[in-house]
Design a protein around this motif. Structure first.
Motif, PDB file in Angstrom:
ATOM      1  N   GLY A  83       0.788  -1.336   0.050  1.00  0.00           N
ATOM      2  CA  GLY A  83       0.157  -0.006   0.068  1.00  0.00           C
ATOM      3  C   GLY A  83       0.864   1.448   0.067  1.00  0.00           C
ATOM      4  N   LEU A  84       1.971   1.298   0.805  1.00  0.00           N
ATOM      5  CA  LEU A  84       2.767   2.503   0.871  1.00  0.00           C
ATOM      6  C   LEU A  84       3.296   2.647  -0.420  1.00  0.00           C
ATOM      7  N   ALA A  85       3.780   1.772  -1.204  1.00  0.00           N
ATOM      8  CA  ALA A  85       4.645   1.795  -2.606  1.00  0.00           C
ATOM      9  C   ALA A  85       3.565   2.437  -3.385  1.00  0.00           C
ATOM     10  N   LEU A  86       2.497   1.886  -3.557  1.00  0.00           N
ATOM     11  CA  LEU A  86       1.301   2.431  -4.456  1.00  0.00           C
ATOM     12  C   LEU A  86       1.058   4.022  -3.885  1.00  0.00           C
ATOM     13  N   GLY A  87       0.898   4.227  -2.762  1.00  0.00           N
ATOM     14  CA  GLY A  87       0.634   5.292  -2.146  1.00  0.00           C
ATOM     15  C   GLY A  87       1.550   6.583  -2.565  1.00  0.00           C
ATOM     16  N   ILE A  88       2.986   6.319  -2.380  1.00  0.00           N
ATOM     17  CA  ILE A  88       3.862   7.074  -2.538  1.00  0.00           C
ATOM     18  C   ILE A  88       3.902   7.456  -4.232  1.00  0.00           C
ATOM     19  N   GLY A  89       3.991   6.460  -5.010  1.00  0.00           N
ATOM     20  CA  GLY A  89       3.636   6.726  -6.264  1.00  0.00           C
ATOM     21  C   GLY A  89       2.658   7.636  -6.790  1.00  0.00           C
ATOM     22  N   ILE A  90       1.540   7.548  -6.150  1.00  0.00           N
ATOM     23  CA  ILE A  90       0.566   8.856  -6.210  1.00  0.00           C
ATOM     24  C   ILE A  90       0.755   9.961  -5.963  1.00  0.00           C
ATOM     25  N   ARG A  91       1.517   9.888  -4.499  1.00  0.00           N
ATOM     26  CA  ARG A  91       2.084  10.918  -4.014  1.00  0.00           C
ATOM     27  C   ARG A  91       2.989  12.080  -4.667  1.00  0.00           C
ATOM     28  N   LEU A  92       3.942  11.233  -5.480  1.00  0.00           N
ATOM     29  CA  LEU A  92       4.912  11.942  -6.274  1.00  0.00           C
ATOM     30  C   LEU A  92       4.186  12.835  -7.312  1.00  0.00           C
ATOM     31  N   SER A 166      14.422  -5.751  -6.555  1.00  0.00           N
ATOM     32  CA  SER A 166      14.829  -5.023  -7.718  1.00  0.00           C
ATOM     33  C   SER A 166      13.898  -4.684  -8.782  1.00  0.00           C
ATOM     34  N   VAL A 167      12.682  -5.483  -8.706  1.00  0.00           N
ATOM     35  CA  VAL A 167      11.786  -4.751  -9.416  1.00  0.00           C
ATOM     36  C   VAL A 167      11.200  -3.695  -8.879  1.00  0.00           C
ATOM     37  N   LEU A 168      10.716  -3.661  -7.620  1.00  0.00           N
ATOM     38  CA  LEU A 168      10.232  -2.403  -6.729  1.00  0.00           C
ATOM     39  C   LEU A 168      11.051  -1.113  -6.718  1.00  0.00           C
ATOM     40  N   SER A 169      12.312  -1.457  -6.725  1.00  0.00           N
ATOM     41  CA  SER A 169      13.282  -0.339  -6.777  1.00  0.00           C
ATOM     42  C   SER A 169      13.512   0.336  -8.221  1.00  0.00           C
ATOM     43  N   GLU A 170      13.354  -0.520  -9.415  1.00  0.00           N
ATOM     44  CA  GLU A 170      13.395  -0.042 -10.635  1.00  0.00           C
ATOM     45  C   GLU A 170      12.157   0.720 -10.819  1.00  0.00           C
ATOM     46  N   TRP A 171      10.999   0.160 -10.508  1.00  0.00           N
ATOM     47  CA  TRP A 171       9.738   0.867 -10.720  1.00  0.00           C
ATOM     48  C   TRP A 171       9.761   2.119  -9.830  1.00  0.00           C
ATOM     49  N   GLY A 172      10.311   2.224  -8.503  1.00  0.00           N
ATOM     50  CA  GLY A 172      10.297   3.560  -7.941  1.00  0.00           C
ATOM     51  C   GLY A 172      11.020   4.576  -8.347  1.00  0.00           C
ATOM     52  N   VAL A 173      12.320   4.132  -8.946  1.00  0.00           N
ATOM     53  CA  VAL A 173      13.298   5.429  -9.555  1.00  0.00           C
ATOM     54  C   VAL A 173      12.498   5.842 -10.913  1.00  0.00           C
TER      55      VAL A 173
END
Length: 256
Positions: A83-92, A166-173
């Protein structure tokens, strides 16, 4: 008593399923634009998380409750992290709008006007863009799109499973890069105005060294920045909302 005994297992499963969905929904809601702002009281955020849970839970396949305490702890951590990963993606996207307002204000010499009048210190242009963007996002159905995003997230990030680091970090960057690219794109008219203003100021100063061009040009760049904000705000906000809608529709898709 027999009917109650038959009802208790179903009630336990429903409560566990609701709790499992609530973990991810609450994490996303805490980061969701408009609904998760720092100015929104914690009780209101809790009510919003429960409301989203009631909407999302019937559309999600139930997950079997772990028996071991360690498995339950791992499950809770997994859902909150998703949930935090998706929420931070929207917050960006809010960060992109805030950065665009800061760039625009610095380009037009308006960065110090009401610069620290809120929770997150930023120029007045940033506040105008953020308030307008939040209002436009809610008016275009942000709550509906957020619920659809949560339901869609279970296809990419199943319950109880960690996404590869690795997938999550690449997606976040990639999301951070998109946010700053979007911010620069939204602030491009103000950057162009600043370049033209400084070039004209340099030419005037070269032709008339005795003229105090800084005193003459300051009102011009201020008025020009405010006029450009008036003219370009609808286009800026429409581009921003379209970019956020693209992310909400497919958060793990290719970046346009």
């Amino acid at each position: 008593m027999t009917g109650l005994a038959q009802l208790l297992p179903l009630l336990n499963e429903a409560l566990w399923h609701g709790f499992a969905v609530f973990l991810r929904v609450a994490a996303i809601t805490s980061m969701l634009p408009a609904f998760g702002e720092q100015t929104v009281p914690a009780r209101i955020k809790l009510v919003l998380a429960l409301a989203f849970t009631l909407i999302v839970a019937p559309a999600v396949v139930p997950y079997q409750m772990p028996i071991d305490f360690g498995d339950v702890t791992l499950f809770i951590f997994t859902e909150v992290l998703a949930g935090l990963a998706l929420g931070i993606g929207i917050r960006l996207f809010i960060l992109a709008l805030q950065t665009a307002g800061t760039i625009a204000a610095h380009s037009t010499s308006l960065s110090q006007v009401f610069g620290g009048a809120g929770v997150d210190p930023m120029p007045a242009m940033g506040y105008i863009l953020i308030i307008g963007g939040l209002a436009l996002a809610v008016m275009t159905g942000l709550h509906v799109k957020a619920a659809e995003l949560v339901i869609l997230s279970y296809d990419f990030m199943p319950m109880g499973r960690f996404t590869a680091g690795s997938v999550l970090s690449e997606w976040g960057v990639a999301q951070v890069a998109r946010a700053f690219t979007l911010a620069f794109t939204l602030a491009a008219p103000f950057i162009i105005l600043s370049v033209l203003y400084n070039v004209a100021l340099g030419a005037i100063n070269k032709a008339m060294p005795q003229l105090m061009v800084a005193f003459v040009g300051a009102p011009v760049i201020t008025a020009g920045g405010l006029f450009l904000l008036l003219v370009s705000s609808p286009l800026i906000l429409s581009v921003w909302v379209a970019a956020m809608d693209t992310f909400l529709a497919n958060p793990f898709g290719p970046i346009p």
